[in-house]
Design an enzyme around this catalytic site. Structure first.
Site, PDB file in Angstrom:
ATOM      1  N   ASN A  21      -1.824  82.103  35.487  1.00  0.00           N
ATOM      2  CA  ASN A  21      -1.054  81.243  36.390  1.00  0.00           C
ATOM      3  C   ASN A  21      -1.238  79.849  36.661  1.00  0.00           C
ATOM      4  O   ASN A  21      -2.194  79.049  35.541  1.00  0.00           O
ATOM      5  CB  ASN A  21      -0.525  81.529  37.517  1.00  0.00           C
ATOM      6  CG  ASN A  21      -1.416  82.100  38.986  1.00  0.00           C
ATOM      7  OD1 ASN A  21      -2.005  83.310  38.560  1.00  0.00           O
ATOM      8  ND2 ASN A  21      -1.391  81.274  39.572  1.00  0.00           N
ATOM      9  N   ASP A  22      -1.743  79.187  38.155  1.00  0.00           N
ATOM     10  CA  ASP A  22      -2.512  78.486  37.753  1.00  0.00           C
ATOM     11  C   ASP A  22      -3.480  77.276  36.910  1.00  0.00           C
ATOM     12  O   ASP A  22      -4.854  78.117  36.894  1.00  0.00           O
ATOM     13  CB  ASP A  22      -2.663  77.927  39.108  1.00  0.00           C
ATOM     14  CG  ASP A  22      -1.996  77.863  40.889  1.00  0.00           C
ATOM     15  OD1 ASP A  22      -0.910  78.697  40.323  1.00  0.00           O
ATOM     16  OD2 ASP A  22      -2.435  78.266  41.619  1.00  0.00           O
TER      17      ASP A  22
END
Ligand code: DQQ
Length: 455
Positions: A21-22
């Site tokens: 993710n991020d």
């Protein structure tokens, strides 16, 4: 594990397998680009680590060992969440959120960034300011000024709006709370701002944040440790770019990475063995009107292979091009014309049973990504997403599109970005067509390049 799946992008950044993710802590260090990211290698992808990779050119990456893992019994036992990387007078340092509860932690790195030692005094910030009732407390963004280090922490004030809390430190270890940098309006930008990112651009400062929806930006003046926003906007209207993070490279470019999540079922993601991909590196600049401009980093263009293109002609209806690929860069310029709608279709089967349309509608002043027929597989997202585009009188429409199997990134006139995800099922859903309806659209020029893989 390296996985094979026909939907898996091959010139975008992603981990060898499992969950991303991020983007975290992008940094230019000893003549290499480094990118860390939220990584879920185990435990059904829920427990977060920091994955790590490096590159000499922003495009071709080398996977490196996991940088940070949760320490059982430590403040990050429940996960090593998002944060940033800084150069502490020659020593690399990572600041991140440990959970649960959300606290801010510090780790120091070896000069090659391959080994990380967590600071024994963690957490360096153990709790949010007692006087505030906050909606979250995470994702440190740290920079240095003449009088010390400053940190923003993504947060929100209950019932009021999202915010980024400003702290100061002489040494990255002892932190003093100053004040919220600025506070949003709950009704407009939500009650929680994740992943704040703050940096100078041109003669202004820019604050990015992710309010559980499309990532936003504020442009304004930063003085006396206060930020006065003057203009605002949305970084990506496509629905599949979140938690963006930027860094400054040695040439002074401000480069942004964003997380593109999946648009298919959890079961399909687990069966494929991977989920999540970074958007292409985007270079941010500031326009005179205080809005952001976007361009893909020129290094990406080094992946261009076979080219096709053509000059001026009128399109009315669907005009297939002699191009077959699921890995393309496409540029099309439409001159102002009579068509109500103009654009293109990609990942298109010859009979149009599968296709994704990217269309500018002159009547509504919007660019849409239409996915109703993107896939014959029922369990994939098919919502239409759109962003506003106001063309000046006589202004041409330029679509710059990157197709990489299941991810499509669209740049419109350098001022609108839309990222989407599609999962065509048919092996022949590789066509490209220009389209116009409600009149003729005049194409000035179109180009396509087959894109080579970067892994
Ligand atoms: N993802 C991280 C958090 C952040 C969120 C956890 C944003 O630190 O707020 O993986 O996507």
């Amino acid at each position: 594990m390296t996985v094979f799946d026909t939907q898996r992008p091959h010139y975008h950044f992603l981990p060898p397998g499992e969950w991303l993710n991020d983007p975290n802590g992008p940094i230019w260090w000893q003549r290499q680009y480094h990118l860390f990211y939220q990584y879920g290698p185990r435990d059904h992808w829920d427990l977060k680590y920091w994955g790590h990779a490096s590159s000499a050119d922003l495009v071709r990456w080398k996977h490196l060992p996991i940088a940070l893992a949760p320490t059982p019994g430590g403040p990050d036992a429940g996960g090593v969440w998002s944060g940033c990387a800084v150069d502490d007078h020659g020593t690399p340092a990572l600041l991140y959120t440990g959970v649960q509860p959300e606290t801010q932690c510090l780790a120091y790195g070896s000069p090659d960034l391959l080994t990380w030692e967590k600071y024994p005094g963690n957490p360096v910030i153990a709790a949010p300011p007692a006087e505030l009732t906050v909606t979250g407390f995470r994702d440190p963004c740290v920079w240095r000024e003449a009088d010390g280090w400053y940190m923003l922490i993504g947060s929100g004030i209950k019932g009021v709006g999202g915010t980024a809390l400003l702290y100061r430190s002489p040494d990255l270890r002892a932190w003093e709370f100053l004040h919220p940098l600025c506070v949003g309006d709950n009704a407009e930008t939500g009650e929680m701002w994740e992943c704040p990112d703050f940096f100078p651009l041109g003669d202004k400062h820019v604050l990015l944040f992710s309010p559980y929806g499309a990532p936003r930006y504020l442009v304004g003046v930063y003085a006396d440790h206060r930020f006065i926003p003057e203009s605002s906007g949305t970084l990506d209207f496509g629905g599949y770019c979140y938690a963006p993070k930027t860094f400054r490279d040695d040439a002074g470019r401000r480069i942004l990475w964003g997380w593109s999540w999946e648009g298919r079922s959890d079961a399909a993601q687990h069966a494929a063995g991977w989920a999540g991909v970074m958007t292409l590196p985007r270079v941010l600049t500031l326009a005179p009107d205080g809005t952001l401009r976007y361009d893909v980093a020129r290094e990406v263009l080094s992946l261009r292979g076979a080219h096709r293109g053509g000059g001026r002609f009128a399109v009315d209806g669907m005009h297939p091009l002699d191009v077959q690929s699921d890995s393309l860069e496409i540029g099309v310029t439409f001159l102002p014309g009579s068509a109500a709608r103009a654009g293109l279709a990609v990942r298109r089967s010859p009979d149009g049973a599968e296709e994704t349309r990217i269309v500018y509608d002159a009547r509504t002043g919007e660019v849409s990504i239409e996915r109703e027929h993107a896939s014959l597989e029922a369990d994939t997202h098919r919502a239409t997403e759109h962003g506003p585009l106001k063309l000046a009188a006589g202004e041409a429409l330029t679509l710059h599109v990157f197709v990489d199997r299941s991810i499509i990134e669209v740049f419109v006139n350098d001022r609108l970005c839309l990222t989407t995800r599609v999962y065509p099922t048919r092996a022949d859903s590789r066509g490209v067509a220009l389209l116009a309806d409600g009149g003729e659209a005049l194409v000035e020029q179109w180009d396509t390049w087959e894109m080579q893989g970067s892994w």
